[in-house]
Motif scaffolding. Structure first.
Motif, PDB file in Angstrom:
ATOM      1  N   ALA A  55       0.749  -1.180   0.144  1.00  0.00           N
ATOM      2  CA  ALA A  55       0.112  -0.099  -0.251  1.00  0.00           C
ATOM      3  C   ALA A  55       0.951   1.209   0.053  1.00  0.00           C
ATOM      4  O   ALA A  55       1.862   1.418   0.648  1.00  0.00           O
ATOM      5  N   VAL A  56       0.347   2.282  -0.675  1.00  0.00           N
ATOM      6  CA  VAL A  56       1.273   3.522  -0.717  1.00  0.00           C
ATOM      7  C   VAL A  56       0.967   4.327   0.490  1.00  0.00           C
ATOM      8  O   VAL A  56      -0.041   3.685   1.403  1.00  0.00           O
ATOM      9  N   SER A  57       1.836   5.200   0.867  1.00  0.00           N
ATOM     10  CA  SER A  57       1.652   5.771   2.128  1.00  0.00           C
ATOM     11  C   SER A  57       0.476   6.874   2.068  1.00  0.00           C
ATOM     12  O   SER A  57      -0.050   6.997   0.638  1.00  0.00           O
ATOM     13  N   LEU A  58       0.110   7.157   3.278  1.00  0.00           N
ATOM     14  CA  LEU A  58      -0.888   8.350   3.165  1.00  0.00           C
ATOM     15  C   LEU A  58      -0.674   9.630   2.299  1.00  0.00           C
ATOM     16  O   LEU A  58      -1.754  10.143   1.545  1.00  0.00           O
ATOM     17  N   ASP A  59       0.557  10.085   2.397  1.00  0.00           N
ATOM     18  CA  ASP A  59       1.167  11.299   1.701  1.00  0.00           C
ATOM     19  C   ASP A  59       0.826  11.106   0.034  1.00  0.00           C
ATOM     20  O   ASP A  59       0.700  11.989  -0.672  1.00  0.00           O
ATOM     21  N   ARG A  60       1.086   9.798  -0.323  1.00  0.00           N
ATOM     22  CA  ARG A  60       0.972   9.737  -1.821  1.00  0.00           C
ATOM     23  C   ARG A  60      -0.639   9.198  -2.227  1.00  0.00           C
ATOM     24  O   ARG A  60      -0.807   8.664  -3.365  1.00  0.00           O
ATOM     25  N   THR A  61      -1.637   8.989  -1.424  1.00  0.00           N
ATOM     26  CA  THR A  61      -2.729   8.664  -1.372  1.00  0.00           C
ATOM     27  C   THR A  61      -3.603   9.278  -2.565  1.00  0.00           C
ATOM     28  O   THR A  61      -4.178   8.803  -3.181  1.00  0.00           O
ATOM     29  N   PRO A  62      -3.373  10.758  -2.429  1.00  0.00           N
ATOM     30  CA  PRO A  62      -4.135  11.723  -3.646  1.00  0.00           C
ATOM     31  C   PRO A  62      -3.751  11.290  -5.108  1.00  0.00           C
ATOM     32  O   PRO A  62      -4.444  11.033  -5.879  1.00  0.00           O
ATOM     33  N   GLU A  63      -2.380  10.811  -5.039  1.00  0.00           N
ATOM     34  CA  GLU A  63      -1.837  10.261  -6.634  1.00  0.00           C
ATOM     35  C   GLU A  63      -2.996   9.036  -6.893  1.00  0.00           C
ATOM     36  O   GLU A  63      -3.131   8.836  -7.932  1.00  0.00           O
ATOM     37  N   LEU A  64      -2.881   8.009  -5.941  1.00  0.00           N
ATOM     38  CA  LEU A  64      -3.439   6.937  -6.075  1.00  0.00           C
ATOM     39  C   LEU A  64      -5.195   7.108  -6.185  1.00  0.00           C
ATOM     40  O   LEU A  64      -5.559   6.595  -7.484  1.00  0.00           O
ATOM     41  N   MET A  65      -5.697   8.004  -5.708  1.00  0.00           N
ATOM     42  CA  MET A  65      -6.949   8.424  -5.947  1.00  0.00           C
ATOM     43  C   MET A  65      -7.474   9.244  -7.391  1.00  0.00           C
ATOM     44  O   MET A  65      -8.509   8.699  -7.964  1.00  0.00           O
ATOM     45  N   GLN A  66      -6.424   9.791  -7.883  1.00  0.00           N
ATOM     46  CA  GLN A  66      -6.580  10.443  -9.130  1.00  0.00           C
ATOM     47  C   GLN A  66      -6.612   9.448 -10.077  1.00  0.00           C
ATOM     48  O   GLN A  66      -7.322   9.340 -11.082  1.00  0.00           O
ATOM     49  N   LYS A  67      -5.512   8.488 -10.004  1.00  0.00           N
ATOM     50  CA  LYS A  67      -5.588   7.447 -11.239  1.00  0.00           C
ATOM     51  C   LYS A  67      -6.813   6.613 -11.150  1.00  0.00           C
ATOM     52  O   LYS A  67      -7.095   5.957 -12.136  1.00  0.00           O
ATOM     53  N   VAL A  68      -7.010   6.142  -9.908  1.00  0.00           N
ATOM     54  CA  VAL A  68      -8.555   5.447  -9.816  1.00  0.00           C
ATOM     55  C   VAL A  68      -9.723   6.251 -10.391  1.00  0.00           C
ATOM     56  O   VAL A  68     -10.423   5.600 -11.074  1.00  0.00           O
ATOM     57  N   PHE A  69      -9.677   7.490 -10.109  1.00  0.00           N
ATOM     58  CA  PHE A  69     -10.833   8.182 -10.701  1.00  0.00           C
ATOM     59  C   PHE A  69     -11.041   8.403 -12.156  1.00  0.00           C
ATOM     60  O   PHE A  69     -11.970   8.407 -12.823  1.00  0.00           O
ATOM     61  N   GLU A  70      -9.630   8.490 -12.770  1.00  0.00           N
ATOM     62  CA  GLU A  70      -9.425   8.529 -14.222  1.00  0.00           C
ATOM     63  C   GLU A  70      -9.974   7.151 -14.844  1.00  0.00           C
ATOM     64  O   GLU A  70     -10.599   7.167 -15.874  1.00  0.00           O
ATOM     65  N   ALA A  71      -9.529   6.143 -13.912  1.00  0.00           N
ATOM     66  CA  ALA A  71      -9.823   4.646 -14.634  1.00  0.00           C
ATOM     67  C   ALA A  71     -11.329   4.071 -14.461  1.00  0.00           C
ATOM     68  O   ALA A  71     -11.811   3.584 -15.248  1.00  0.00           O
ATOM     69  N   PHE A  72     -11.593   4.658 -13.461  1.00  0.00           N
ATOM     70  CA  PHE A  72     -13.030   4.235 -12.588  1.00  0.00           C
ATOM     71  C   PHE A  72     -13.820   5.419 -12.203  1.00  0.00           C
ATOM     72  O   PHE A  72     -13.910   5.787 -11.193  1.00  0.00           O
ATOM     73  N   PRO A  73     -14.258   6.045 -13.042  1.00  0.00           N
ATOM     74  CA  PRO A  73     -15.106   7.461 -12.824  1.00  0.00           C
ATOM     75  C   PRO A  73     -16.174   7.180 -11.965  1.00  0.00           C
ATOM     76  O   PRO A  73     -16.636   8.096 -10.975  1.00  0.00           O
ATOM     77  N   GLU A  74     -16.751   5.873 -11.911  1.00  0.00           N
ATOM     78  CA  GLU A  74     -18.091   5.635 -10.858  1.00  0.00           C
ATOM     79  C   GLU A  74     -17.532   5.468  -9.361  1.00  0.00           C
ATOM     80  O   GLU A  74     -18.265   5.592  -8.451  1.00  0.00           O
ATOM     81  N   SER A  75     -16.304   5.319  -9.076  1.00  0.00           N
ATOM     82  CA  SER A  75     -15.608   5.243  -7.787  1.00  0.00           C
ATOM     83  C   SER A  75     -15.949   6.576  -6.979  1.00  0.00           C
ATOM     84  O   SER A  75     -15.776   6.360  -5.811  1.00  0.00           O
ATOM     85  N   ARG A  76     -15.867   7.684  -7.759  1.00  0.00           N
ATOM     86  CA  ARG A  76     -16.117   9.025  -6.793  1.00  0.00           C
ATOM     87  C   ARG A  76     -17.293   8.952  -6.157  1.00  0.00           C
ATOM     88  O   ARG A  76     -17.449   9.493  -5.172  1.00  0.00           O
ATOM     89  N   LYS A  77     -18.418   8.257  -6.499  1.00  0.00           N
ATOM     90  CA  LYS A  77     -19.705   8.315  -5.647  1.00  0.00           C
ATOM     91  C   LYS A  77     -19.280   7.684  -4.216  1.00  0.00           C
ATOM     92  O   LYS A  77     -19.750   8.268  -3.363  1.00  0.00           O
ATOM     93  N   ASN A  78     -18.682   6.628  -4.103  1.00  0.00           N
ATOM     94  CA  ASN A  78     -18.503   6.030  -2.960  1.00  0.00           C
ATOM     95  C   ASN A  78     -17.212   5.388  -2.729  1.00  0.00           C
ATOM     96  O   ASN A  78     -16.879   4.455  -3.745  1.00  0.00           O
ATOM     97  N   TYR A  79     -16.219   5.653  -1.921  1.00  0.00           N
ATOM     98  CA  TYR A  79     -14.844   5.058  -2.021  1.00  0.00           C
ATOM     99  C   TYR A  79     -14.503   5.303  -0.543  1.00  0.00           C
ATOM    100  O   TYR A  79     -14.827   6.015   0.164  1.00  0.00           O
ATOM    101  N   THR A  80     -13.595   4.220  -0.200  1.00  0.00           N
ATOM    102  CA  THR A  80     -12.852   4.201   1.033  1.00  0.00           C
ATOM    103  C   THR A  80     -11.337   4.180   0.961  1.00  0.00           C
ATOM    104  O   THR A  80     -10.795   3.532   0.481  1.00  0.00           O
ATOM    105  N   ILE A  81     -10.632   5.164   2.053  1.00  0.00           N
ATOM    106  CA  ILE A  81      -9.342   4.933   2.388  1.00  0.00           C
ATOM    107  C   ILE A  81      -9.050   4.266   3.788  1.00  0.00           C
ATOM    108  O   ILE A  81      -9.648   4.521   4.533  1.00  0.00           O
TER     109      ILE A  81
END
Length: 518
Positions: A55-81
């Motif tokens: 797992a990436v660090s919390l500091d790098r989590t925004p980078e992970l979130m951005q790539k997920v949102f680009e690949a899976f736009p529907e994930s913006r509706k509900n997601y968990t960190i």
């Protein structure tokens, strides 16, 4: 303590009839409830592990979130960190593949991580449905009804349970000093069941009082929650109000809109702000959901070992994900108003979500003992009926006595056998045992055992020996299935072997029961 003989007789009749009516439902509730004390551990053990990069660090989590949102736009509706990924929850970010629902239960999720080159890696995780099935059996007392209807029925059974506790205690009090620890295992079957029933009931009376009262609270929770919202909301401090105007409901103010140009704080900043507001509260998950108006709601689940928690393993708070302010503290351990804290104590006493592992193991033992208490109550009633029938010249059991005797054995052994079969199936064929199939498998076994008990000659003996063999089989499956070692597996094997031995002793003792009634 002296009570008039006629009063004792009335209470004894009340205790007997209410106990007989509710006893079999309560056996299922307590037996399944004891197992569900370790529901998260069972789910993790029965769910195949998912392989992902670290797992990436919390500091790098925004980078992970951005790539997920680009690949899976529907994930913006509900997601968990996930605040602290581990072997059972290896991904930093997950999102549901079905509609999100707060709470617990088997829900398929997509998990995301970044590889060493920063590329997105995803994997699907489908938790085993068996742990949730056992918890649902506990909640609904095994009733195959829609959840809302089953909970209402459960509430009235719990009220009868409370009545049986009061009447049984009043009946036992006159003989308390001389009969409390007098367990006479030889001689009359009636005396044996009576002594075991009295010992179990009186020694675990505080636990049963808590279970009866809290079960009523759960059954009629909607009504209680409405009253709570009306009369306890006035205790909320200024810290419970949102900074954007309007009353806070469920953690977010009505009409909430993010400020123009506002950006979500990163998960690391959220955790830091939360640590400042509630230093003893350790976040487990940050649950984001997009509201219809476009704003994002942030619900944080976590734990605080020094305070009682609203959920089975978590407390909750709601934060403004744009400013980091706490918006709702009513379920936040250590920060609740007095009224909400009192209600939370009822939940914690029922869930055993205090005191760590020792309390959970104590609740498991008390749950099994409670199930046996209801079984002994029915066996005692049957033994008394048989003695009265023999005294009146009836040589064989009447139809009613025979029916209740067989139903008691069939229902209790059917519940135990059904759960053991479902656990075995989850280990042998995890990919094919979904929620619906698990439910059908349990009820198929449960009702089959009852039919055998009622209709087959010597059906009670058949059901008991079937339960013995199936629990032995479960222990063998657990030990030889070859899955990665897990403490939950060893505990299940040990409990299955213990139950097999207990059922064996019960089967041997019951062989001469009819001839020993006196």
């Amino acid at each position: 303590m002296k009570l008039r003989a006629d009063i004792v007789t009335v209470y004894r009749e009340l205790h007997s009839w209410v106990g007989v009516v509710a006893g079999l439902f309560l056996f299922i509730a307590f037996y399944a409830g004891a197992i569900s004390m370790f529901e998260p551990a069972l789910e993790s053990w029965l769910t195949p592990r998912v392989s992902l990069p670290a797992a990436v660090s919390l500091d790098r989590t925004p980078e992970l979130m951005q790539k997920v949102f680009e690949a899976f736009p529907e994930s913006r509706k509900n997601y968990t960190i996930v605040a602290a990924p581990d072997a059972d929850h290896p991904a930093r970010m997950v999102w549901p593949l079905t509609a999100s629902r707060h709470g617990h239960g088997a829900q398929s999720v997509m998990m995301a991580a970044l590889d060493e080159q920063g590329g997105l890696v995803t994997a699907q995780r489908k938790p085993s449905a068996v742990a949730q099935l056992i918890d649902t059996l506990h909640q609904q007392m095994g009733l195959p009804l829609p959840h809302e209807i089953a909970m209402i029925v459960m509430g009235f059974i719990a009220l009868g349970y409370a009545l049986a506790l009061v009447s049984g205690t009043l009946v036992f009090l006159p003989a308390l000093a001389k009969a409390l620890f007098a367990v006479r295992l030889e001689g009359s079957v009636r005396r044996k069941w009576l002594d075991l029933h009295n010992l179990l009931g009186f020694c675990s009376l505080p636990f049963h009082i808590v279970m009866a009262l809290t079960s009523v609270v759960f059954a009629f929770h909607d009504v209680i929650f409405t009253v709570q919202a009306e009369f306890l909301a006035q205790e909320q401090s200024d810290g419970h109000q949102g900074g954007h105007g309007g009353r806070v409901t469920g953690g977010m103010p009505h009409g909430f809109r993010p400020p123009a140009g506002a950006k979500l704080l990163g998960p690391a900043e959220i955790v830091s702000r939360l640590a400042q507001e509630a230093p003893q509260f350790t976040p487990d998950t940050l649950d984001y959901s997009t509201r219809p108006g476009g704003g994002v709601m942030l619900r944080v689940a976590g734990h605080d070992p020094s305070h009682l928690m609203r959920g089975p393993s978590s407390g909750f708070t709601t934060m403004d994900p744009y400013s980091g302010r706490l918006l709702w503290r009513d379920y936040l351990p250590g920060h609740q108003p007095r009224g909400f804290a009192a209600l939370t104590s009822l939940f914690a006493l029922h869930f055993g979500s205090y005191g760590g592992a020792p309390i959970r193991w104590a609740y498991l033992v008390l749950g099994f003992a409670g199930a046996f208490l209801f079984y002994t109550g029915n066996r005692l009633w049957i033994a008394v009926r048989r003695r009265k029938e023999k005294a009146s010249g009836v040589v064989t059991d009447t139809r009613g006595t025979l029916f209740l005797s067989r139903l008691t054995v069939g229902c209790c052994s059917g519940c135990m056998t059904g759960i053991a079969v479902v656990l075995s199936a989850a280990l042998l064929a995890p990919a094919t045992l979904g929620e619906d199939r698990a439910w059908l498998l349990y009820h198929g076994v449960f009702w089959l055992v009852i039919i055998v008990a009622l209709l087959v000659p010597k059906g009670e003996k058949v059901c008991l020996w079937s339960a013995i063999l199936i629990h032995l089989g479960l222990a063998i499956v657990v030990l030889w299935e070859g899955r990665q070692p897990h403490s939950a597996g060893y505990c299940v094997a040990l409990i299955a072997l213990t139950l097999s031995l207990s059922l064996y002793r019960l089967a041997k003792k019951s062989q001469g029961a009819h001839s020993a009634v006196g």
